[in-house]
Design a protein around this motif. Structure first.
Motif, short mmCIF file in Angstrom:
data_model
loop_
_atom_site.label_atom_id
_atom_site.label_comp_id
_atom_site.label_asym_id
_atom_site.label_seq_id
_atom_site.Cartn_x
_atom_site.Cartn_y
_atom_site.Cartn_z
N ALA A 53 29.99 37.95 38.47
CA ALA A 53 29.23 38.30 37.17
C ALA A 53 28.42 37.68 37.15
CB ALA A 53 30.72 37.95 36.11
N GLU A 57 25.09 40.24 35.41
CA GLU A 57 24.53 40.31 34.35
C GLU A 57 22.59 39.53 34.28
OE1 GLU A 57 26.02 37.26 31.86
OE2 GLU A 57 27.99 38.44 31.44
N TYR A 85 34.50 47.34 36.03
CA TYR A 85 35.07 46.32 35.52
C TYR A 85 34.10 45.19 35.00
CZ TYR A 85 37.18 42.37 32.25
OH TYR A 85 37.65 42.08 31.21
N GLU A 88 30.74 47.09 33.42
CA GLU A 88 30.89 47.16 32.11
C GLU A 88 30.81 45.56 31.31
OE1 GLU A 88 30.45 49.90 30.69
OE2 GLU A 88 30.23 50.91 32.61
N GLN A 89 31.40 44.93 31.31
CA GLN A 89 31.59 43.76 30.92
C GLN A 89 30.14 43.26 31.19
OE1 GLN A 89 33.79 40.80 33.22
NE2 GLN A 89 34.13 39.78 31.07
N ASN A 93 27.96 42.48 27.25
CA ASN A 93 27.30 40.98 26.94
C ASN A 93 25.98 40.96 27.38
OD1 ASN A 93 29.71 40.10 27.01
ND2 ASN A 93 30.27 40.02 28.70
#
Length: 142
Positions: A53, A57, A85, A88-89, A93
């Motif tokens: 994650a 980002e 997933y 898209e997260q 953000n």
């Protein structure tokens, strides 16, 4: 756990975040075998040194700053083994204004507005190649 593999993984992660797939591939390139790589990957995940994650980002931010659009960044993250997933997260953000990113990319690449239909088509092709949607590009030229 093989300390040589762990040290190599930590050196790679010390430079920048990696996806799990990238890290495994780089360790394989260094001729480590899969039996030694798997426990190191699990250890890095459990310690939080390898975080997909966070990688997603930072990659999204870095590539958008370099002038790439959302479609291209999504494809590149997919190639690096990131789950849709998480992609898209990260996009939800990051707070990037993609229209502004498109304008900045166009301003950096092209010195002036297109003077002919051919020039405009060339600029549109370039911006679509960079990962911006046709609709985004069309809105910029209105």
């Amino acid at each position: 756990m093989n300390k040589d593999v762990l040290n190599a993984a930590l050196r790679l992660l010390g430079r920048r975040d990696h996806s799990e797939k990238e890290l495994v591939n780089k360790l394989r390139q260094r001729k480590f075998n899969s039996a030694d790589i798997s426990p190191v990957i699990e250890h890095c995940l459990s310690e939080g040194w390898l975080d997909e994650a966070r990688f997603c980002e930072s990659y999204c931010r870095r590539r958008s700053d370099a002038g790439y659009g959302p479609q291209r960044i999504r494809a590149e993250l997919s190639e690096r083994g990131i789950d849709s997933y998480l992609i898209e997260q990260a996009f939800a953000n990051n707070g990037i204004d993609w229209q502004q990113a498109l304008i900045q990319c166009a301003e950096r690449r092209f010195s002036a507005a297109p003077k002919s239909h051919e020039e405009r088509a060339k600029q549109i092709r370039f911006l679509i190649y960079r990962g911006f949607s046709y609709d985004q590009v069309q809105n910029m030229y209105k």
